[in-house]
Design a protein around this motif. Structure first.
Motif, PDB file in Angstrom:
ATOM      1  N   PHE A  18      42.663  36.104  36.056  1.00  0.00           N
ATOM      2  CA  PHE A  18      44.203  36.291  35.784  1.00  0.00           C
ATOM      3  C   PHE A  18      44.512  36.858  36.811  1.00  0.00           C
ATOM      4  O   PHE A  18      44.193  37.887  37.846  1.00  0.00           O
ATOM      5  N   TYR A  19      45.816  36.375  37.485  1.00  0.00           N
ATOM      6  CA  TYR A  19      47.012  36.742  38.252  1.00  0.00           C
ATOM      7  C   TYR A  19      48.158  36.709  37.810  1.00  0.00           C
ATOM      8  O   TYR A  19      48.543  35.594  37.393  1.00  0.00           O
ATOM      9  N   ALA A  20      48.866  37.867  37.800  1.00  0.00           N
ATOM     10  CA  ALA A  20      50.449  37.831  37.550  1.00  0.00           C
ATOM     11  C   ALA A  20      50.603  37.263  36.298  1.00  0.00           C
ATOM     12  O   ALA A  20      51.621  36.391  35.872  1.00  0.00           O
ATOM     13  N   GLY A  21      49.704  37.530  35.093  1.00  0.00           N
ATOM     14  CA  GLY A  21      49.975  37.295  33.795  1.00  0.00           C
ATOM     15  C   GLY A  21      49.804  36.055  33.366  1.00  0.00           C
ATOM     16  O   GLY A  21      49.960  35.318  32.513  1.00  0.00           O
ATOM     17  N   LYS A  22      48.822  35.034  34.408  1.00  0.00           N
ATOM     18  CA  LYS A  22      48.586  33.554  34.044  1.00  0.00           C
ATOM     19  C   LYS A  22      46.908  33.642  34.334  1.00  0.00           C
ATOM     20  O   LYS A  22      46.687  34.356  35.115  1.00  0.00           O
ATOM     21  N   ILE A  23      46.567  32.533  34.026  1.00  0.00           N
ATOM     22  CA  ILE A  23      45.158  32.162  34.266  1.00  0.00           C
ATOM     23  C   ILE A  23      45.197  31.340  35.452  1.00  0.00           C
ATOM     24  O   ILE A  23      45.521  30.242  35.421  1.00  0.00           O
ATOM     25  N   ALA A  24      44.908  31.831  36.831  1.00  0.00           N
ATOM     26  CA  ALA A  24      44.930  31.400  38.002  1.00  0.00           C
ATOM     27  C   ALA A  24      43.986  30.152  38.134  1.00  0.00           C
ATOM     28  O   ALA A  24      44.139  29.128  38.845  1.00  0.00           O
ATOM     29  N   GLU A  25      42.655  30.455  37.819  1.00  0.00           N
ATOM     30  CA  GLU A  25      41.697  29.758  37.955  1.00  0.00           C
ATOM     31  C   GLU A  25      40.563  29.866  36.821  1.00  0.00           C
ATOM     32  O   GLU A  25      40.435  31.113  36.380  1.00  0.00           O
ATOM     33  N   GLN A  26      39.788  29.010  36.323  1.00  0.00           N
ATOM     34  CA  GLN A  26      38.711  29.355  35.433  1.00  0.00           C
ATOM     35  C   GLN A  26      37.715  28.187  35.643  1.00  0.00           C
ATOM     36  O   GLN A  26      37.995  27.177  35.826  1.00  0.00           O
ATOM     37  N   GLY A  27      36.387  28.503  35.145  1.00  0.00           N
ATOM     38  CA  GLY A  27      35.411  27.645  35.310  1.00  0.00           C
ATOM     39  C   GLY A  27      33.809  28.068  34.985  1.00  0.00           C
ATOM     40  O   GLY A  27      33.904  29.420  34.559  1.00  0.00           O
ATOM     41  N   THR A  28      33.131  27.521  34.934  1.00  0.00           N
ATOM     42  CA  THR A  28      31.391  27.971  34.808  1.00  0.00           C
ATOM     43  C   THR A  28      31.182  29.075  35.950  1.00  0.00           C
ATOM     44  O   THR A  28      31.795  28.815  36.971  1.00  0.00           O
ATOM     45  N   PRO A  29      30.385  29.914  35.595  1.00  0.00           N
ATOM     46  CA  PRO A  29      30.199  30.826  36.874  1.00  0.00           C
ATOM     47  C   PRO A  29      29.776  30.424  38.145  1.00  0.00           C
ATOM     48  O   PRO A  29      30.350  30.616  39.277  1.00  0.00           O
ATOM     49  N   ASP A  30      28.989  29.027  38.019  1.00  0.00           N
ATOM     50  CA  ASP A  30      28.513  28.634  39.268  1.00  0.00           C
ATOM     51  C   ASP A  30      29.626  28.036  40.081  1.00  0.00           C
ATOM     52  O   ASP A  30      29.713  28.088  41.352  1.00  0.00           O
ATOM     53  N   ALA A  31      30.417  27.393  39.395  1.00  0.00           N
ATOM     54  CA  ALA A  31      31.630  26.619  39.967  1.00  0.00           C
ATOM     55  C   ALA A  31      32.626  27.696  40.480  1.00  0.00           C
ATOM     56  O   ALA A  31      33.013  27.782  41.681  1.00  0.00           O
TER      57      ALA A  31
ATOM     58  N   ASN B 143      32.381  27.780  44.372  1.00  0.00           N
ATOM     59  CA  ASN B 143      33.243  27.203  44.885  1.00  0.00           C
ATOM     60  C   ASN B 143      34.756  27.295  44.426  1.00  0.00           C
ATOM     61  O   ASN B 143      35.380  26.324  43.893  1.00  0.00           O
ATOM     62  N   PRO B 144      35.340  28.673  44.579  1.00  0.00           N
ATOM     63  CA  PRO B 144      36.782  28.748  43.960  1.00  0.00           C
ATOM     64  C   PRO B 144      37.656  27.958  44.738  1.00  0.00           C
ATOM     65  O   PRO B 144      37.767  27.639  45.824  1.00  0.00           O
ATOM     66  N   GLN B 145      38.731  27.314  43.739  1.00  0.00           N
ATOM     67  CA  GLN B 145      39.527  26.343  44.467  1.00  0.00           C
ATOM     68  C   GLN B 145      41.017  27.171  44.694  1.00  0.00           C
ATOM     69  O   GLN B 145      41.576  26.718  45.761  1.00  0.00           O
ATOM     70  N   ASN B 146      41.365  28.126  43.978  1.00  0.00           N
ATOM     71  CA  ASN B 146      42.647  28.805  44.321  1.00  0.00           C
ATOM     72  C   ASN B 146      42.497  29.699  45.221  1.00  0.00           C
ATOM     73  O   ASN B 146      41.515  30.556  45.489  1.00  0.00           O
ATOM     74  N   GLU B 147      43.530  29.942  46.183  1.00  0.00           N
ATOM     75  CA  GLU B 147      43.615  30.626  47.254  1.00  0.00           C
ATOM     76  C   GLU B 147      43.486  32.227  46.930  1.00  0.00           C
ATOM     77  O   GLU B 147      42.969  32.919  47.366  1.00  0.00           O
ATOM     78  N   ARG B 148      44.442  32.308  45.814  1.00  0.00           N
ATOM     79  CA  ARG B 148      43.945  33.902  45.207  1.00  0.00           C
ATOM     80  C   ARG B 148      42.854  34.203  44.889  1.00  0.00           C
ATOM     81  O   ARG B 148      42.329  35.420  44.975  1.00  0.00           O
ATOM     82  N   THR B 149      42.248  33.551  44.018  1.00  0.00           N
ATOM     83  CA  THR B 149      40.904  33.616  43.568  1.00  0.00           C
ATOM     84  C   THR B 149      39.960  34.079  44.801  1.00  0.00           C
ATOM     85  O   THR B 149      39.298  34.822  44.800  1.00  0.00           O
ATOM     86  N   GLN B 150      39.987  33.019  45.784  1.00  0.00           N
ATOM     87  CA  GLN B 150      39.232  33.319  46.980  1.00  0.00           C
ATOM     88  C   GLN B 150      39.371  34.721  47.526  1.00  0.00           C
ATOM     89  O   GLN B 150      38.569  35.397  48.035  1.00  0.00           O
ATOM     90  N   GLN B 151      40.666  35.215  47.825  1.00  0.00           N
ATOM     91  CA  GLN B 151      40.885  36.409  48.251  1.00  0.00           C
ATOM     92  C   GLN B 151      40.506  37.683  47.415  1.00  0.00           C
ATOM     93  O   GLN B 151      39.872  38.587  47.902  1.00  0.00           O
ATOM     94  N   PHE B 152      40.519  37.532  46.154  1.00  0.00           N
ATOM     95  CA  PHE B 152      40.260  38.430  45.299  1.00  0.00           C
ATOM     96  C   PHE B 152      38.564  38.402  45.336  1.00  0.00           C
ATOM     97  O   PHE B 152      37.959  39.642  45.496  1.00  0.00           O
ATOM     98  N   LEU B 153      37.881  37.536  45.269  1.00  0.00           N
ATOM     99  CA  LEU B 153      36.356  37.410  45.281  1.00  0.00           C
ATOM    100  C   LEU B 153      35.982  37.979  46.646  1.00  0.00           C
ATOM    101  O   LEU B 153      34.890  38.814  46.889  1.00  0.00           O
ATOM    102  N   SER B 154      36.517  37.661  47.845  1.00  0.00           N
ATOM    103  CA  SER B 154      36.196  38.102  48.968  1.00  0.00           C
ATOM    104  C   SER B 154      36.334  39.694  49.000  1.00  0.00           C
ATOM    105  O   SER B 154      35.536  40.433  49.661  1.00  0.00           O
TER     106      SER B 154
END
Length: 264
Positions: free
Chosen positions: A230-243, A247-258
């Protein structure tokens, strides 16, 4: 919906759900289906709307717009003359009986023993006899590794033990859906594992749909069928844990996980 549950009708459905406080929008037109027995980890930065999802499902917060459905029944609304209108308290109680929630801060009754904490709601809400409620609670406390602590009061228990009592207490109502809101964040690091082990065993042994808001990325990866960021009240990205983690696709997801994986 998870790839592991491709054909199941949703156990939970958020349909165009919006929640705001004044000018602050916390959830923005949320659409989310969760299948029966699916395990969903909800992650994201503070203020992204994660806990609000659980609190609205537990009817601790009202929706501003949209409808939440549980097992095909509207939770936030009810039918009157063929139209959906806001649900009354009786309807909400009836549908909400399918849901149990474990909070960050245990919320146990300090003047009641572990077993009496678990017995209270089955007696007062479900109408179980004291003997029935005691036996159900005893079995559940034993299941979470506290069979020798039935008569201990919360003040005599560690944080991890209190949280396990809270899990047993929620299960005593025989819910179909279990919600976990940052259940390890108030615990000392050495106690986190014992609570996560109980949740892991629950997921393996019981037919429960489970939603977990967590900062424990390793556990989310191991436990969940699906991860929702979740980011800013929306689901920015979702998927199986492996994916999602691999291999996160959303730039905000990549920043958060990093950021969070570096912090770990």
């Amino acid at each position: 919906m998870s790839a592991d549950h491709p054909s199941a009708a949703p156990m939970v459905r958020f349909e165009n759900v919006r929640k705001s406080y004044g000018h602050l929008t916390v959830l923005d037109d949320l659409n989310l289906d969760i299948a029966p027995n699916e395990k969903v980890a909800i992650i994201g930065p503070s203020g992204s709307g994660k806990t609000t999802v659980l609190r609205m499902l537990m009817t601790l917060e009202e929706v501003n717009d949209g409808v939440i459905w549980v097992e095909g029944d509207p939770l936030t609304h009810m039918y009157r003359d063929g139209k959906l209108v806001r649900a009354n308290k009786r309807h909400i109680r009836q549908v909400r009986s399918k849901i149990g929630m474990v909070f960050q801060h245990f919320n146990l009754f300090p003047h009641m023993s572990a077993v009496k904490n678990c017995m209270e709601a089955p007696i007062t809400v479900l109408g179980l006899s004291r003997d029935e409620a005691y036996e159900r609670s005893r079995v559940l406390l034993d299941m979470v590794g506290l069979g020798d602590k039935l008569d201990h009061y919360p003040g005599q228990l560690s944080g991890g033990q209190k949280q396990r009592v809270a899990i047993a207490r929620a299960l005593a109502m025989r819910p179909k859906i279990m919600l976990f809101d940052e259940v390890t964040s108030a615990l000392d690091p050495e106690l986190v594992g014992e609570v996560l082990n109980v949740i892991r065993e629950l997921g393996e042994a019981h037919d429960l749909t489970m939603l977990m808001v967590t900062h424990q990325m390793g556990f989310a990866k191991e436990f969940a069928d699906r991860v929702c960021f979740f980011y800013a009240g929306k689901i920015a990205e979702q998927g199986t844990p492996d994916a999602f983690f691999g291999n996160p696709q959303n730039e905000r997801t990549q920043q958060f996980l990093s950021a969070v994986l570096e912090a770990d």
